[in-house]
Each structure stands twice: as C-alpha cells, then as structure tokens.
Design an enzyme around this catalytic site. Structure first.
Site, mmCIF file in Angstrom:
data_model
loop_
_atom_site.group_PDB
_atom_site.id
_atom_site.type_symbol
_atom_site.label_atom_id
_atom_site.label_comp_id
_atom_site.label_asym_id
_atom_site.label_seq_id
_atom_site.Cartn_x
_atom_site.Cartn_y
_atom_site.Cartn_z
ATOM 1 N N CYS A 109 26.015 29.527 21.564
ATOM 2 C CA CYS A 109 27.149 29.782 22.450
ATOM 3 C C CYS A 109 28.385 29.645 21.592
ATOM 4 O O CYS A 109 28.768 28.536 21.228
ATOM 5 C CB CYS A 109 27.193 28.780 23.602
ATOM 6 S SG CYS A 109 28.685 28.950 24.599
ATOM 7 N N CYS A 114 27.122 26.265 25.853
ATOM 8 C CA CYS A 114 26.204 26.577 26.941
ATOM 9 C C CYS A 114 24.769 26.460 26.433
ATOM 10 O O CYS A 114 24.450 26.918 25.330
ATOM 11 C CB CYS A 114 26.452 27.982 27.470
ATOM 12 S SG CYS A 114 28.098 28.171 28.155
#
Lengths: 206, 99
Positions: A109, A114
C-alpha cells in the site's frame, strides 16, 4: 494532558510524543468524555485486533490447497468463501490473488499501510516503512531478492497497490512434496510473508 | 451509477494535482493502463477525508499497468505489471493505438 495510550507500539517509546500522537490521545479522550465510546470499547477493540494473527490466513490458504471448489470460490468471491470457514472478516472487500508458475503476486500500500488485518493481524513494521512502500512498486524484483525470493525472469511479477477499498491476500503456490500432509500440517507451513507475497512457501522433507 | 468503463477498456490516469486528500498515487498519473475489473462502488475518499459523508458513491476500478509504461527504465520481465485501485473520476478513455 494524560499521555497514556492504548497503542501498543508506544509501550517502549521513550521519544517525545509527536503531534499525531497528541492528536490521537486528544480525540480519543474527547470521544470518551462525550460518551461516544468508552475506554472499555477501545480496550476490547485493541484486544480483538491483537488476537488476530496470520494463522487465520494460513487456514484459508491450506483449505484452498486441498479443496479445489473452495479455491475457485475464494478467487471469485473471497468474503463469501472465507465466511464458509466460520471466519468473520467484517465488511472487508477481500481479493485473493493466486500465485501460479506464470505469475507471482506482491502486495503493497504505497499511500499508507492497508493490509488484510482481519486475516493476518497487524502488519509488520517493514510493510509500513517508506522504503518498502516506495520500492515495491518501483523495483519489486530487487525487493523480493532482499527477502531471499528469486523470481525467474520468465515469471511475471504483478504488484498490487492497495490504494482504496480492497484488501489483498496472496494465495501462494503449494510446495512440491506435500501431497501426504494434512490440512493442518499444510497450514503450519504457510507464513505471513508468503501471503503478502514477499516469500514463497517452502517445504523440505526430513 | 453505471460504470463508464468495462474490463479490457484502455484508460489513462488524469494528470491532475488537485488540492486536498488524494487517493491516486502520483506515480501513475498520466499513465495508460487497462481496466482489470470494475471493483464496485464506494464513497469518494477524497470527500470523506473532509467529513463530507453524503456525496454519491463512485465506481472504483482495478487498473493494470505495464511496469515499463510507469517506469520507462524498469528492469525485469517486460510482462511485469502493476494493479492499482483508481476511482472513475481520475480516469479518461485512452486510444489504444496512441501512446
């Protein structure tokens, strides 16, 4: 101002409290003072997150290795497939990407960190580092080599930048010579890093 | 909201630099890719970041780029690729003939 924090990473931090730490503490204490959340709600949420680890992801991978029908539904609709194993991942839009002899998948990410926390637990520190986040999309093969993963030039390296609402789990290739292992024994081989895609799953018969 | 693009369509990422919170990585702006899939509809994080929770949902796509399109000096298999989640308002149709 109280400086206690429920954030585990602060436990041994002797550095001065940063702006964003103060912000987090202030918002948290305001939410508690205004009765939006209780300290116990926060403690329970932290406990729940801490209880999750990569074993859940490994369980999903092992099932996909032994059950072709499960694997197919996992690749098509991961949230529903995972639910059939009795795992609750909440509203997470999970996408499982399969490693094959032709394609090796790697997750990053670049914008933040994430990560499929409901199946792998908290992300490792290196996953959140600026170095990994910037280099994984720019020179993934060098990054993989540093993790000891040498992907042949014939194989396509496919990087997934988790920039919005989806969360990714790599389905690693089942190692050769594991035909006799049970599902639980297979799950024990599957480590966190192989489900992020920085390593492959290894098996050596003794 | 009907998605403007379908799997297989050639798209280009807008070269915008709007102020505020942006969820499209800088490194793919201006790059050409192909819609890998329509990934559903979600509220716009660039509005949510400012507490605007009542804006309509927008289509989200997974766009596949060739690494050599994104990084012209990329070292590795020319097939190496990069999938990025991008909201529709960041995309415009690309003529596959033109680069």
């Amino acid at each position: 101002m109280k400086t206690s924090s429920t954030n585990e990473s602060d436990t041994n931090n002797t550095a001065p409290t940063t702006y964003y730490q103060f912000l987090e503490i202030s918002v948290r204490e305001l939410l508690i003072e205004k009765g939006v959340l209780s300290a116990e709600d926060i403690r329970n949420a932290v406990k729940e997150m801490d209880s999750r680890g990569p074993e859940l992801g490994a369980q999903v991978v092992a099932r996909a290795w032994v059950d072709p029908q499960f694997k197919q539904s996992l690749l098509q609709d991961a949230p529903s497939a995972v639910k059939t194993l009795g795992l609750d991942i909440g509203p997470v839009q999970l996408l499982v990407v399969e490693n094959t002899p032709e394609v090796h998948n790697l997750i990053v990410c670049t914008l933040c960190s994430c990560y499929p926390r409901s199946l792998l637990g908290l992300p490792p520190d290196w996953y959140k580092s600026r170095e990994y986040r910037s280099r994984a999309v720019r020179e993934p093969r060098s990054v993989l080599l540093e993790f000891g993963t040498d992907i042949s030039d014939e194989v396509e390296v496919r990087v997934h930048d988790s920039t919005a609402d989806l969360r990714y789990l790599v389905l690693p290739q089942r190692p050769a010579g594991t035909g006799h292992l049970t599902e639980d024994e297979l799950a024990a081989l599957v480590k966190r890093d192989s489900m992020i895609g920085v390593t492959e799953v290894c098996f050596s018969a003794i | 909201m009907t998605p403007l693009f379908q799997t297989g369509n050639a798209v280009r990422v807008r070269k915008g630099s709007p102020p505020g919170h942006i969820r499209t990585p800088f490194y793919v702006r201006g790059c050409k890719g192909v819609i890998e899939r329509v990934a559903g509809e979600y509220r716009n994080p660039e509005e949510l970041a400012f507490g605007r929770f009542d804006t309509p949902v927008v289509p989200l796509y997974r766009v596949r780029f060739q690494q050599q399109e994104v990084w012209p000096d990329y070292q590795g298999n020319p097939q190496d690729s990069l999938d990025v989640e991008i909201f529709e308002f960041w995309l415009e149709p690309a003529n596959p003939e033109k680069t």
